[in-house]
Scaffold this active site. Structure first.
Site, PDB file in Angstrom:
ATOM      1  N   HIS A 261      14.000  11.764  13.774  1.00 25.82           N
ATOM      2  CA  HIS A 261      13.515  10.802  12.785  1.00 25.82           C
ATOM      3  C   HIS A 261      12.123  10.297  13.166  1.00 25.82           C
ATOM      4  O   HIS A 261      11.197  10.294  12.333  1.00 25.82           O
ATOM      5  CB  HIS A 261      14.505   9.633  12.697  1.00 25.82           C
ATOM      6  CG  HIS A 261      14.113   8.574  11.727  1.00 25.82           C
ATOM      7  ND1 HIS A 261      14.621   8.513  10.452  1.00 25.82           N
ATOM      8  CD2 HIS A 261      13.261   7.517  11.831  1.00 25.82           C
ATOM      9  CE1 HIS A 261      14.103   7.482   9.814  1.00 25.82           C
ATOM     10  NE2 HIS A 261      13.272   6.861  10.641  1.00 25.82           N
ATOM     11  N   GLU A 262      11.956   9.871  14.411  1.00 25.96           N
ATOM     12  CA  GLU A 262      10.664   9.332  14.842  1.00 25.96           C
ATOM     13  C   GLU A 262       9.600  10.419  14.916  1.00 25.96           C
ATOM     14  O   GLU A 262       8.416  10.151  14.677  1.00 25.96           O
ATOM     15  CB  GLU A 262      10.803   8.606  16.177  1.00 25.96           C
ATOM     16  CG  GLU A 262      11.783   7.438  16.174  1.00 25.96           C
ATOM     17  CD  GLU A 262      11.563   6.435  15.052  1.00 25.96           C
ATOM     18  OE1 GLU A 262      10.400   6.301  14.578  1.00 25.96           O
ATOM     19  OE2 GLU A 262      12.532   5.780  14.627  1.00 25.96           O
ATOM     20  N   HIS A 265       7.959  10.654  11.569  1.00 26.84           N
ATOM     21  CA  HIS A 265       6.876   9.676  11.445  1.00 26.84           C
ATOM     22  C   HIS A 265       5.643  10.139  12.210  1.00 26.84           C
ATOM     23  O   HIS A 265       4.503  10.047  11.734  1.00 26.84           O
ATOM     24  CB  HIS A 265       7.323   8.326  12.011  1.00 26.84           C
ATOM     25  CG  HIS A 265       8.250   7.545  11.132  1.00 26.84           C
ATOM     26  ND1 HIS A 265       7.923   7.189   9.841  1.00 26.84           N
ATOM     27  CD2 HIS A 265       9.484   7.027  11.374  1.00 26.84           C
ATOM     28  CE1 HIS A 265       8.919   6.485   9.321  1.00 26.84           C
ATOM     29  NE2 HIS A 265       9.881   6.385  10.227  1.00 26.84           N
ATOM     30  N   GLU A 289       8.550   7.002   5.418  1.00 28.39           N
ATOM     31  CA  GLU A 289       9.977   7.231   5.640  1.00 28.39           C
ATOM     32  C   GLU A 289      10.439   8.560   5.052  1.00 28.39           C
ATOM     33  O   GLU A 289      11.386   9.168   5.554  1.00 28.39           O
ATOM     34  CB  GLU A 289      10.800   6.078   5.061  1.00 28.39           C
ATOM     35  CG  GLU A 289      10.634   4.756   5.795  1.00 28.39           C
ATOM     36  CD  GLU A 289      11.093   4.802   7.242  1.00 28.39           C
ATOM     37  OE1 GLU A 289      11.898   5.693   7.594  1.00 28.39           O
ATOM     38  OE2 GLU A 289      10.638   3.951   8.027  1.00 28.39           O
TER      39      GLU A 289
END
Length: 494
Positions: A261-262, A265, A289
């Protein structure tokens, strides 16, 4: 200078200095979470406040409107025209917010984050209430400074993360997810649950695997690093983009998917066309997101990725409880009504966001006060999920956002899910062989597609228009609902 108004270079240099100061603020915030000794808390709050006041002064510098008034935008590039618009927007916000309020808010954020972490560890919401009350008071004051008379105070906070968005417009879009999600959850409820991953997974092996996965899907460790924290986040841009994750030795999937997830980003931040100018920054948090959720879910939780990830996990941990890629795919997509948003499956995730969206709007408008938040959370969680929250660390204290004053951020997660599904549908049209690249984790073509369609566009377009140009269709909830029905219909034989 041929064809170029003289004030423009001065304005751009000012914007670069402002951005550099904001990056320093990001670094000390990262340090507070990842490295700072506990006794540094009071000093860090003071440092954060002073730095916020300096950044506020830069944004509200009276020379900004003077420079802008002298610039003819017609001969400029789209990026420079957008830089001027962003400079004006930042100036307008800064001149509406007193310097005293900016400094106090930064200090309250720093102090609140530390108190939140302690309260979460102690499972004691009362410890956090004073800091939460202070953050809410300051955010209400900020919203009142920014909002036009008679408008929704919450919208002025939402605008910081999703420029131009209005709660009254977002609510129908996000609520349109609810019937389909609830119906899908009910259809799955009677089906046998897949085997979960069980066992003990050493912390060093988890972190090593997380680094391998991050690098394989495109994260540049020469321009970043990974550390462990209480609540994972990504910080920075350009040549210094840092990611964090967390480790539970009974659950390596938490570490893996927090990392992916990170990384989503981080890939967006590392792909920015300029590390300083606002026109080159991310479009909105909903778009940001969309990148993290796309890599985490459409790629990381896909059946194709399980083919690559399963042998990587065997190499890292030895034999474990799942028999093969099919079992891993089922386990990472296991649907269950858990308490923690960041661990929620894709069916339940947006229901978590709707709950937070509802509560934070009430906190800002005054319909709900800080001391009543835990009770309201627990009542509404039982309403939406049919379970009683056993302690606040699994409920109202699980997220860091309100401790650092991020009111208006939560709905961008669901926007990100909606946008990611729109991008996924369009990418599959453009790349019919995508699963083959995911199966071997040779994902560079995927990153290149996102760089071309999203990353290099910066803030040239409003978020809905950016997604429409990237996909050929106006964003809607339907692609997300179709994706979920198809994926979980197959997994649970619906």
């Amino acid at each position: 200078m041929t064809g170029q108004p003289m004030p423009l270079p001065e304005l751009l240099e000012h914007l670069k200095k402002t951005a550099a100061l904001s990056q320093v603020a990001g670094l000390i915030s990262w340090d507070q979470e990842a490295m700072m000794p506990r006794e540094g808390a009071a000093q860090r709050a003071e440092q954060s406040g002073v730095l916020a006041s300096v950044i506020h002064a830069y944004n509200g510098d009276p020379r900004v409107p003077e420079w802008i008034a002298k610039i003819d935008p017609d001969p400029l590039s789209p990026f420079d025209r957008r830089n001027i618009e962003e400079a004006q927007r930042a100036y307008d916000r800064a001149t509406k917010i007193p310097a005293r309020l900016a400094e106090e808010s930064a200090k309250a954020s720093s102090e609140g984050q530390l108190l939140w972490a302690r309260a979460r560890a102690a499972k004691d919401f009362a410890m956090f209430v004073p800091a939460l009350k202070r953050n809410i008071e300051l955010k209400r004051e900020e919203a009142a400074c920014l909002a036009d008379p008679g408008t929704d105070l919450y919208d002025s906070l939402l605008d910081e993360f999703e420029p131009g968005a209005k709660a009254a417009e977002l609510l129908p879009l996000l609520e349109s997810l609810r019937p389909g999600l609830v119906a899908l959850r009910e259809k799955i409820a009677g089906k046998p649950a897949p085997q979960p991953l069980t066992g003990h997974f050493a912390a060093d092996a988890q972190l090593a695997l997380a680094k391998t996965v991050a690098a394989r899907i495109g994260y540049d460790f020469n321009a970043g690093r990974i550390d462990t924290v209480v609540h994972p986040f990504c910080s920075g841009n350009g040549g210094d983009v840092r990611i964090t994750t967390r480790i539970d030795e009974a659950d390596p999937l938490n570490c893996l998917y927090s990392t992916i997830h990170e990384v989503g980003h981080a890939l967006y931040a590392q792909g920015a066309p300029d590390p300083y100018l606002p026109a080159a920054d991310y479009c909105s948090m909903g778009v940001h997101e969309s990148q993290s959720r796309f890599w985490e879910n459409q790629i990381g939780r896909s059946r194709a990725f399980a083919d690559w990830l399963y042998p990587q996990m065997k190499e890292a941990f030895g034999e474990f409880s799942l028999a093969g890629p099919d079992a891993l795919y089922a386990a990472v997509n296991r649907v269950h009504s858990g308490f923690i948003r960041t661990e929620a499956d894709e069916v339940h995730y947006n229901l978590h966001i709707l709950l937070r969206f509802e509560l934070e709007r009430e906190l800002i408008c005054g319909a709900l006060e800080a001391e009543d938040l835990e009770e309201a959370w627990n009542e509404r969680f039982a309403r939406d999920f049919g379970e009683n929250v056993p302690d606040p660390s699994l409920g109202v204290l699980q997220d860091v956002h309100w401790s650092i004053g991020l009111f208006g951020y939560f709905p961008t997660y669901s926007l990100g899910n909606i946008y990611s599904a729109c991008l996924d549908r369009a990418m599959r049209r453009d790349m019919p062989d995508r699963d083959a690249t995911v199966r071997t984790a040779e994902t560079r073509p995927i990153l290149d597609w996102l760089r071309e369609k999203i990353h290099v566009k910066g803030r040239l377009l409003p978020a809905p228009k950016l997604i429409e140009e990237a996909t050929g269709e106006a964003p809607s909830a339907q692609p997300l609902l179709d994706y979920l029905e198809d994926k979980f219909g197959g997994l649970y034989d619906l």
